[in-house]
Motif scaffolding. Structure first.
Motif, PDB file in Angstrom:
ATOM      1  N   VAL A 128       0.865  -1.181   0.000  1.00  0.00           N
ATOM      2  CA  VAL A 128       0.000   0.000   0.000  1.00  0.00           C
ATOM      3  C   VAL A 128       0.896   1.224   0.000  1.00  0.00           C
ATOM      4  O   VAL A 128       1.751   1.384   0.886  1.00  0.00           O
ATOM      5  CB  VAL A 128      -0.913  -0.007   1.245  1.00  0.00           C
ATOM      6  CG1 VAL A 128      -1.680   1.308   1.346  1.00  0.00           C
ATOM      7  CG2 VAL A 128      -1.882  -1.186   1.187  1.00  0.00           C
ATOM      8  N   VAL A 129       0.762   2.076  -0.985  1.00  0.00           N
ATOM      9  CA  VAL A 129       1.656   3.234  -1.083  1.00  0.00           C
ATOM     10  C   VAL A 129       0.979   4.558  -0.743  1.00  0.00           C
ATOM     11  O   VAL A 129       1.641   5.525  -0.431  1.00  0.00           O
ATOM     12  CB  VAL A 129       2.331   3.327  -2.473  1.00  0.00           C
ATOM     13  CG1 VAL A 129       3.269   2.167  -2.696  1.00  0.00           C
ATOM     14  CG2 VAL A 129       1.304   3.399  -3.591  1.00  0.00           C
ATOM     15  N   GLU A 130      -0.355   4.570  -0.791  1.00  0.00           N
ATOM     16  CA  GLU A 130      -1.016   5.854  -0.551  1.00  0.00           C
ATOM     17  C   GLU A 130      -2.491   5.644  -0.239  1.00  0.00           C
ATOM     18  O   GLU A 130      -3.119   4.742  -0.792  1.00  0.00           O
ATOM     19  CB  GLU A 130      -0.890   6.702  -1.838  1.00  0.00           C
ATOM     20  CG  GLU A 130      -1.396   8.115  -1.709  1.00  0.00           C
ATOM     21  CD  GLU A 130      -1.453   8.829  -3.068  1.00  0.00           C
ATOM     22  OE1 GLU A 130      -1.104   8.206  -4.091  1.00  0.00           O
ATOM     23  OE2 GLU A 130      -1.878   9.986  -3.085  1.00  0.00           O
ATOM     24  N   THR A 131      -3.011   6.443   0.666  1.00  0.00           N
ATOM     25  CA  THR A 131      -4.461   6.475   0.874  1.00  0.00           C
ATOM     26  C   THR A 131      -5.007   7.705   0.162  1.00  0.00           C
ATOM     27  O   THR A 131      -4.518   8.810   0.366  1.00  0.00           O
ATOM     28  CB  THR A 131      -4.785   6.529   2.380  1.00  0.00           C
ATOM     29  OG1 THR A 131      -4.269   5.338   2.975  1.00  0.00           O
ATOM     30  CG2 THR A 131      -6.283   6.600   2.614  1.00  0.00           C
ATOM     31  N   ILE A 132      -5.991   7.458  -0.679  1.00  0.00           N
ATOM     32  CA  ILE A 132      -6.555   8.550  -1.488  1.00  0.00           C
ATOM     33  C   ILE A 132      -7.621   9.263  -0.678  1.00  0.00           C
ATOM     34  O   ILE A 132      -8.492   8.622  -0.086  1.00  0.00           O
ATOM     35  CB  ILE A 132      -7.205   7.981  -2.777  1.00  0.00           C
ATOM     36  CG1 ILE A 132      -6.265   7.030  -3.522  1.00  0.00           C
ATOM     37  CG2 ILE A 132      -7.701   9.107  -3.676  1.00  0.00           C
ATOM     38  CD1 ILE A 132      -5.063   7.658  -4.148  1.00  0.00           C
ATOM     39  N   GLN A 133      -7.549  10.582  -0.622  1.00  0.00           N
ATOM     40  CA  GLN A 133      -8.578  11.393   0.026  1.00  0.00           C
ATOM     41  C   GLN A 133      -9.891  11.169  -0.738  1.00  0.00           C
ATOM     42  O   GLN A 133      -9.965  11.445  -1.928  1.00  0.00           O
ATOM     43  CB  GLN A 133      -8.132  12.865  -0.058  1.00  0.00           C
ATOM     44  CG  GLN A 133      -9.099  13.860   0.524  1.00  0.00           C
ATOM     45  CD  GLN A 133      -9.329  13.657   2.015  1.00  0.00           C
ATOM     46  OE1 GLN A 133     -10.359  13.080   2.398  1.00  0.00           O
ATOM     47  NE2 GLN A 133      -8.402  14.086   2.841  1.00  0.00           N
ATOM     48  N   ARG A 134     -10.886  10.605  -0.070  1.00  0.00           N
ATOM     49  CA  ARG A 134     -12.077  10.255  -0.853  1.00  0.00           C
ATOM     50  C   ARG A 134     -13.113  11.369  -0.925  1.00  0.00           C
ATOM     51  O   ARG A 134     -14.110  11.241  -1.636  1.00  0.00           O
ATOM     52  CB  ARG A 134     -12.682   8.941  -0.358  1.00  0.00           C
ATOM     53  CG  ARG A 134     -13.411   9.037   0.909  1.00  0.00           C
ATOM     54  CD  ARG A 134     -13.948   7.712   1.366  1.00  0.00           C
ATOM     55  NE  ARG A 134     -14.440   7.902   2.708  1.00  0.00           N
ATOM     56  CZ  ARG A 134     -14.689   6.946   3.577  1.00  0.00           C
ATOM     57  NH1 ARG A 134     -14.474   5.701   3.256  1.00  0.00           N
ATOM     58  NH2 ARG A 134     -15.130   7.222   4.774  1.00  0.00           N
ATOM     59  N   THR A 135     -12.869  12.456  -0.194  1.00  0.00           N
ATOM     60  CA  THR A 135     -13.770  13.608  -0.329  1.00  0.00           C
ATOM     61  C   THR A 135     -13.770  14.055  -1.792  1.00  0.00           C
ATOM     62  O   THR A 135     -12.716  14.210  -2.396  1.00  0.00           O
ATOM     63  CB  THR A 135     -13.264  14.784   0.545  1.00  0.00           C
ATOM     64  OG1 THR A 135     -12.935  14.275   1.808  1.00  0.00           O
ATOM     65  CG2 THR A 135     -14.304  15.887   0.651  1.00  0.00           C
ATOM     66  N   GLY A 136     -14.947  14.201  -2.342  1.00  0.00           N
ATOM     67  CA  GLY A 136     -15.012  14.662  -3.732  1.00  0.00           C
ATOM     68  C   GLY A 136     -14.909  13.547  -4.751  1.00  0.00           C
ATOM     69  O   GLY A 136     -14.953  13.814  -5.947  1.00  0.00           O
TER      70      GLY A 136
END
Ligand code: C5P
Length: 202
Positions: A128-136
Motif C-alpha cells: 500500500v503506497v497511498e491512501t486517497i482522500q475520498r472527499t469529492g
C-alpha cells in the motif's frame, strides 16, 4: 427531446468467465432488465448491442459497441441513454432522474453516481503506497444520458479507450454532471454478483 436508449451487451465477460449477455436474474436476461428500465423511463426505442435476440454486433471495446449502437439510431434522435446490460437493477426512476437533469439543457452529459463507502488506497504489488482522500470522489453507474451531438463529437475526437462514455465527453471538454445513483444498482462483474442481484431484484 427525442430520446433513445442503447444497451451494451457485447464483450467477452473476461472477469466473469463467460459472456454476460445471456445471464438471467429472476427469469429475465440482464439485457432485458436494462431495456425495460429505459423503456419505462420513456425512451422512444432501445438499440441492444450484442449477441442477443434482435441485437446488433458489438465491437472490441465497450466504446466500439456504443459507437455501433449510435450508428443504428434513427435520424430524429437528439438525446441518448447509454446503459450497461451488466446493471440489471437500475430502476426506471434512476433513468428518469438522469433524463430530467439532461432536459434542463445546460450540460452535455448526466451520470448517476454515489459517494465512495470504502477507503481507497493506491497499491504497487502487495504494498500500500497511498491512501486517497475520498472527499469529492464518486463511483459512477449507468444509465448515462447525453446530448447525442456531444457524444458523437466526443467519439469522433479520439480513439483512446474509456471505461464509460462520460469520460470521452469530459476528455473532449464537454460538461458532465451527476445525479444521485442507487446503491442497489450493482454491476455484474464476478459470478458472486449474480446471486446478489437475484436477491435484490424486485
Ligand atoms: O466488461 P464490463 O463489465 O466492464 O462491460 C460493461 C458493459 O459493456 C457490459 O454490459 C458489456 O456487455 C458491455 N461491453 C460491450 N462491448 C465490449 C465490452 C463491454 O458491449 N466490447
Amino acid at each position: 427531446m427525442n430520446l433513445y436508449g442503447i444497451v451494451v451487451a457485447a464483450g467477452r465477460g473476461e472477469r466473469f468467465g463467460v459472456p454476460k449477455a445471456g445471464l438471467v436474474v429472476q427469469g429475465l436476461s440482464l439485457w432485458q432488465w436494462a431495456v425495460a428500465a429505459l423503456e419505462a423511463a420513456g425512451a422512444a426505442g432501445v438499440i441492444v448491442v450484442g449477441e442477443v435476440p434482435g441485437g446488433i454486433p458489438g465491437g472490441a471495446r465497450r466504446r466500439d459497441s456504443v459507437a455501433a449502437g449510435m450508428a443504428a439510431l434513427p435520424p430524429d434522435a437528439t438525446h441518448v441513454l447509454i446503459h450497461d446490460a451488466a446493471r440489471p437493477l437500475a430502476t426506471p426512476a434512476l433513468a428518469t432522474a438522469v433524463i430530467v437533469r439532461l432536459a434542463v439543457g445546460d450540460v452535455d452529459g448526466v451520470v448517476p453516481a454515489l459517494p465512495l463507502g470504502d477507503t481507497i488506497k493506491r497499491v504497487e504489488g502487495e504494498r500500500v503506497v497511498e491512501t486517497i482522500q475520498r472527499t469529492g470522489l464518486v463511483a459512477v453507474q449507468t444509465p448515462q444520458g447525453f446530448r447525442l451531438e456531444a457524444l458523437r463529437a466526443a467519439h469522433a475526437a479520439d480513439a483512446d479507450d474509456a471505461t464509460d462514455d462520460a469520460q470521452l465527453v469530459e476528455r473532449h471538454g464537454g460538461s458532465v454532471v451527476y445525479v444521485p445513483g442507487e446503491s442497489t444498482n450493482l454491476k455484474i462483474t464476478y459470478p458472486e454478483d449474480l446471486a446478489l442481484a437475484e436477491a435484490l431484484a424486485p
